[in-house]
Design a protein around this motif. Sequence first.
Motif, PDB file in Angstrom:
ATOM      1  N   SER A 289      12.342  83.690   9.335  1.00  0.00           N
ATOM      2  CA  SER A 289      11.293  83.636   8.317  1.00  0.00           C
ATOM      3  C   SER A 289      10.034  83.007   8.897  1.00  0.00           C
ATOM      4  N   LYS A 294      10.499  83.968   3.157  1.00  0.00           N
ATOM      5  CA  LYS A 294      11.612  84.887   3.426  1.00  0.00           C
ATOM      6  C   LYS A 294      11.162  86.280   3.853  1.00  0.00           C
ATOM      7  N   TRP A 295      10.151  86.822   3.176  1.00  0.00           N
ATOM      8  CA  TRP A 295       9.761  88.213   3.428  1.00  0.00           C
ATOM      9  C   TRP A 295       8.762  88.351   4.565  1.00  0.00           C
ATOM     10  N   THR A 389      14.395  91.315  -5.297  1.00  0.00           N
ATOM     11  CA  THR A 389      13.890  92.446  -4.518  1.00  0.00           C
ATOM     12  C   THR A 389      12.902  93.278  -5.330  1.00  0.00           C
ATOM     13  N   MET A 392       9.623  91.385  -5.904  1.00  0.00           N
ATOM     14  CA  MET A 392       8.851  91.322  -4.668  1.00  0.00           C
ATOM     15  C   MET A 392       8.192  92.668  -4.387  1.00  0.00           C
ATOM     16  N   TYR A 393       8.924  93.762  -4.553  1.00  0.00           N
ATOM     17  CA  TYR A 393       8.374  95.095  -4.301  1.00  0.00           C
ATOM     18  C   TYR A 393       7.151  95.346  -5.188  1.00  0.00           C
ATOM     19  N   VAL A 407       7.176  97.458   2.840  1.00  0.00           N
ATOM     20  CA  VAL A 407       8.002  96.669   1.926  1.00  0.00           C
ATOM     21  C   VAL A 407       9.463  97.090   2.027  1.00  0.00           C
ATOM     22  N   ARG A 410      11.133  95.545   4.997  1.00  0.00           N
ATOM     23  CA  ARG A 410      11.515  94.152   4.757  1.00  0.00           C
ATOM     24  C   ARG A 410      12.787  94.064   3.916  1.00  0.00           C
ATOM     25  N   ILE A 411      12.888  94.940   2.924  1.00  0.00           N
ATOM     26  CA  ILE A 411      14.079  94.956   2.068  1.00  0.00           C
ATOM     27  C   ILE A 411      15.314  95.336   2.879  1.00  0.00           C
ATOM     28  N   LYS A 414      16.157  92.019   4.753  1.00  0.00           N
ATOM     29  CA  LYS A 414      16.442  90.752   4.086  1.00  0.00           C
ATOM     30  C   LYS A 414      16.868  90.855   2.620  1.00  0.00           C
ATOM     31  N   GLY A 415      16.865  92.044   2.039  1.00  0.00           N
ATOM     32  CA  GLY A 415      17.181  92.169   0.619  1.00  0.00           C
ATOM     33  C   GLY A 415      18.585  91.706   0.270  1.00  0.00           C
TER      34      GLY A 415
END
Length: 559
Positions: A289, A294-295, A389, A392-393, A407, A410-411, A414-415
């Motif tokens: 991170s 986190k994202w 998730t 965040m999206y 995006v 990233r999911i 880490k999703g």
Amino acid sequence: MSKQWWKESVIYQIYPRSFADSNGDGIGDLKGIISKLDYLEWLGIDVIWLSPVYDSPNDDNGYDIRDYYGIMKEFGTMDDWELMLSEVHKRGMKLIMDLVINHSSDECEWFVKSASSKTSPYRDYYIWRPGNGGQEPNNWESHFSGSAWKYHEETDEYFLHLFSKKQPDFNWENEALRSELYKMMTWWLDKGIDGFRMDVINMISKAEGLPDAAEVRDTPYQPAGDLFLNGPRVHEYIKEMNEQVLSKYDVMTVGETPGVTPDDAALFTGEDRNELNMVFQFDHMDVDSGPGGKWDIQPWTLSELRRILDGWQLGLEGRGWNSLYLNNHDQPRMVSRFGDDKEYRVKSAKMLATLLHTLQGTPYIYQGEEIGMTNVEFDSIDDYRDIETLNMYKEATEERGISHDEVMRRIYIKGRDNARTPMQWNQTKHAGFTTGEPWLAVNQNYEEINVEEAKTDKNSVLHYYKKLIALRKENPIMIYGAYRPLDENKEAVYSYEREWEGKKLLVMLNFTATPQVYKVPPGWMKSSCELLISNEAIHPSLEDGTIELSSYEARVYVK
């Protein structure tokens, strides 16, 4: 260092919604869990940690509890739960329940009464504040994006929710609330459970006055962890909980404690502190991170992972006890994150398992880890179910202008739904998880990666886990031995010694796909030591002082 059953246990986390569905409605349930207990006993599991099964509207998959004394209808009945507990104990295993007492659901009877009037006796069960000049009481950000406050028009005040808007935070400063929670905990312990995993337990004490968080980025709401993590009264509350409830039973407790240091953890878990047995820390979960959280995904390095784990092993030795994990229901699959989930999936999964089971502490296995389940890449955001998730999206694409492809990347990494795809039992449709349509789609690699296939293959990840668990029971040095890091080739090979009662372990782990030359520490010669376990079939001699570790090779010697 005292010997304790919970130090010697191997714990298996069940995420009920995704474990096994007995009635074809696409949702895992208690009868499904009962049907798989023989499998867990065969594997060698000592303790099952059950993620929440309480009555819940399911805004955050059960971590928003409506009735702390009830079972979610989708999972079954209290009779089903009691049968499950009996069947767990019948097999010599123990059961710990998830305890969610930083917040409840906004449909919880206590919150409904709290929201009914400013003069309600339940008002101070939660954290209410008037607005600040027409704005939220402070600038705290929710973990699920946006403000941590929600306006309640009927009483013209805001309530705090560090997570979803449907998860209002309890006011732990209210003694009547604490008494209600201790009463509830006692009720479950009297039913015969063997302990609790305590959700975000170090968030229960907030900074006095709830001041604004320091501004760290150009958005109206700011991360405020330093104002609600390890707050001023957290140890007072947990000591009180221990005195009034936990000390009256022979149980294990593990607290989820984001943002703790080894020194903090020693206060929570020291044997003379009368608080908790273990905590979950997140330093190693944040190794990839960036400054944005986190994202903001950054490449991780073995040297940094080692630095973190060394710090926890040495920092808690003789002062507390470590919990050992590399994934759970909130984290991506460990073989996808720290190993190679393609060409070296089996071998790197075994290597990572070796790490977990040869460090000092109690290992936690997350369902599917033991067969090497991987992250998932769904084509559409519509296929995802996790509230974190989805929020965040929406924020990233609509408010920050980040592209859909970025995006989704990233999911994929880490999703939380990476860990929540249904357990892969066999090669039949939906991996044998359900005869209906699963609540979340199954990972399409289930025909290759499933329990039935792994059981028949003696070289599978599953059989390696079974062997590791058995070795840990036969070799107390794997549990209690002092940890001593070794520095050789630390960018590619993670190595260390364990020592206990005149015995030594040498652990060598190649974290790369490239073969590595490793200089064996003095005193380790083939003639004087025994190979305890390895994920490689052929092992060069130790006699000349250097060896070559093959791709993702794990090797453990004992003498």
